[in-house]
Design an enzyme around this catalytic site. Structure first.
Site, PDB file in Angstrom:
ATOM      1  CG  ASP A 152      31.693  -7.514   2.406  1.00  0.00           C
ATOM      2  OD1 ASP A 152      30.671  -7.202   3.061  1.00  0.00           O
ATOM      3  OD2 ASP A 152      31.655  -8.315   1.446  1.00  0.00           O
ATOM      4  CD  GLU A 156      25.700  -8.114   0.295  1.00  0.00           C
ATOM      5  OE1 GLU A 156      24.610  -8.285  -0.286  1.00  0.00           O
ATOM      6  OE2 GLU A 156      26.618  -7.423  -0.202  1.00  0.00           O
TER       7      GLU A 156
END
Length: 374
Positions: A69, A133
């Protein structure tokens, strides 16, 4: 088989995986890992897709942890398509080139290199790749680690591929991180006319005294591996539009970045002690995004140092600075350290990494695997 990290990194960048979207990034990784003998497990928690891939058997079990991500690209300012994966003037451009799709691709390429050189590599290799994250970090690494514990697959040690290098590749290994605690303090008083303060109880005065006491002296002088802890007042709010009214309450917010001399519990006790003395009528809300952690020098850290010295020709600094990362969760289970690319452009417009450095990172990671696995 040999594997150039550049095409894989480009394919990952072309996935618009802004937290918590995946947009095919994990499928790209699965396609690269399956031919290397990895068993891939998709683990979905909430809205977040995660991937755990593992090959081999026995000890040692070395895990690489990373994320696919990315933060949003922003509205303007890019000289290229932020999700185009373009190479310009020898640099791979795009969101995630540094943080950390490039690092993920470099590790996969490193595994391919090592297996080509040593088909009978002992132990297990695994990857924990999350899509959470850069976001709340609730349904990503934490949840996968719980799944690993239930499957008896907790690794012996872990490398996190955050872009830790500052000037040159390998110049910094993060062996710990400070903890981060947020606190909201509301001091309650008695509203009244400012001309008759004896009939009121001014919460602003009490709050100011409490904040002065909290900031009067440093929390500590630092430790062998950590810089001094810091307490920063980030907001003071009263919400009082009148100049002649003593308000009924006043609120402040603060953030504490703390080293291994403190814990959430000890800092909360400190706040309560000061408030009990300076502002007995109060409410306190505390949230801790992560305790401090430290992986002390030992065989694992020494293996990373040897790899850096061999591939990069320098002695890395063991560092604990910066913000938080998912390593704070992994540290509860096994020794963990962060080692990755130069992070100068992460989260910026025109995020990029030199192609030569990306390939050098793959070579460094290959050396890390060989040093740790023996």
């Amino acid at each position: 088989m040999t594997l150039d990290p550049l095409p894989l990194a480009q394919a990952l960048i072309r996935c618009r995986s802004v937290t918590p979207a995946d947009d095919g990034a994990l499928a790209v990784l699965e396609a690269a890992l399956a031919p290397l003998g990895f068993a891939c497990h998709r683990l979905r928690f909430g809205a977040v897709e995660n991937l755990f891939a593992i090959r081999g058997q026995g000890a040692p079990h070395l895990m690489f942890a990373g994320h696919t991500d990315v933060v949003p690209a922003g509205d303007a300012g890019w000289s290229v398509d932020p999700f185009g994966g373009e190479v310009r003037d020898g640099r791979l451009m795009g969101r995630g080139a540094t943080d950390m799709k490039g690092g993920v691709a470099a590790w996969v390429a490193a595994v391919a290199t090592v297996l080509d050189r040593r088909p009978g590599l002992p132990g297990m290799l695994s990857l924990l790749i999350t899509g959470d994250e850069e976001g709340p970090a609730v349904d990503g690494t934490v949840k996968v680690l719980g799944w690993l514990a239930a499957q008896d697959l907790v690794p012996d040690c872990c490398v996190v591929g955050e872009p830790t290098s500052k000037v040159a590749l390998g110049d910094t290994i993060k062996v710990g991180r400070r903890g981060s605690l947020n606190a909201a303090i509301t001091v309650h008083g008695t509203q009244g006319h400012s001309a008759y303060p004896q009939r009121a109880d001014n919460p602003v005065h009490r709050l100011v005294r409490a904040l002065a006491a909290l900031t009067a002296e440093p929390l500590d002088q630092g430790t062998a591996f950590f810089e001094p802890s810091t307490l920063q007042v980030t907001s003071v709010d009263v919400g009082n539009p009148a100049t002649n009214v003593i308000p009924p309450s006043a609120t402040a917010r603060l953030n504490i970045r703390f080293n291994d001399r403190h814990t959430e519990a000890s800092l909360t006790a400190l706040l309560r002690d000061v408030l009990a003395r300076e502002a007995p009528r109060h409410t306190l809300e505390v949230s801790c995004s992560g305790e401090s952690f430290l992986t002390r020098p030992g065989p694992f850290v020494a293996a990373l140092e040897r790899a850096v010295q061999a591939e990069c020709g320098l002695a890395p600094k063991l560092d604990t600075g910066g913000g938080t990362s998912d390593a704070r969760f992994i540290a509860r289970h096994c020794p963990v350290a962060e080692l990755g690319a130069v992070g100068a452009t992460m989260h910026q417009v025109d995020e990029s990494t030199p192609v030569a450095e990306l390939r050098a990172l793959a070579r460094l990671y290959a050396r890390v695997i060989e040093e740790v696995q023996g």
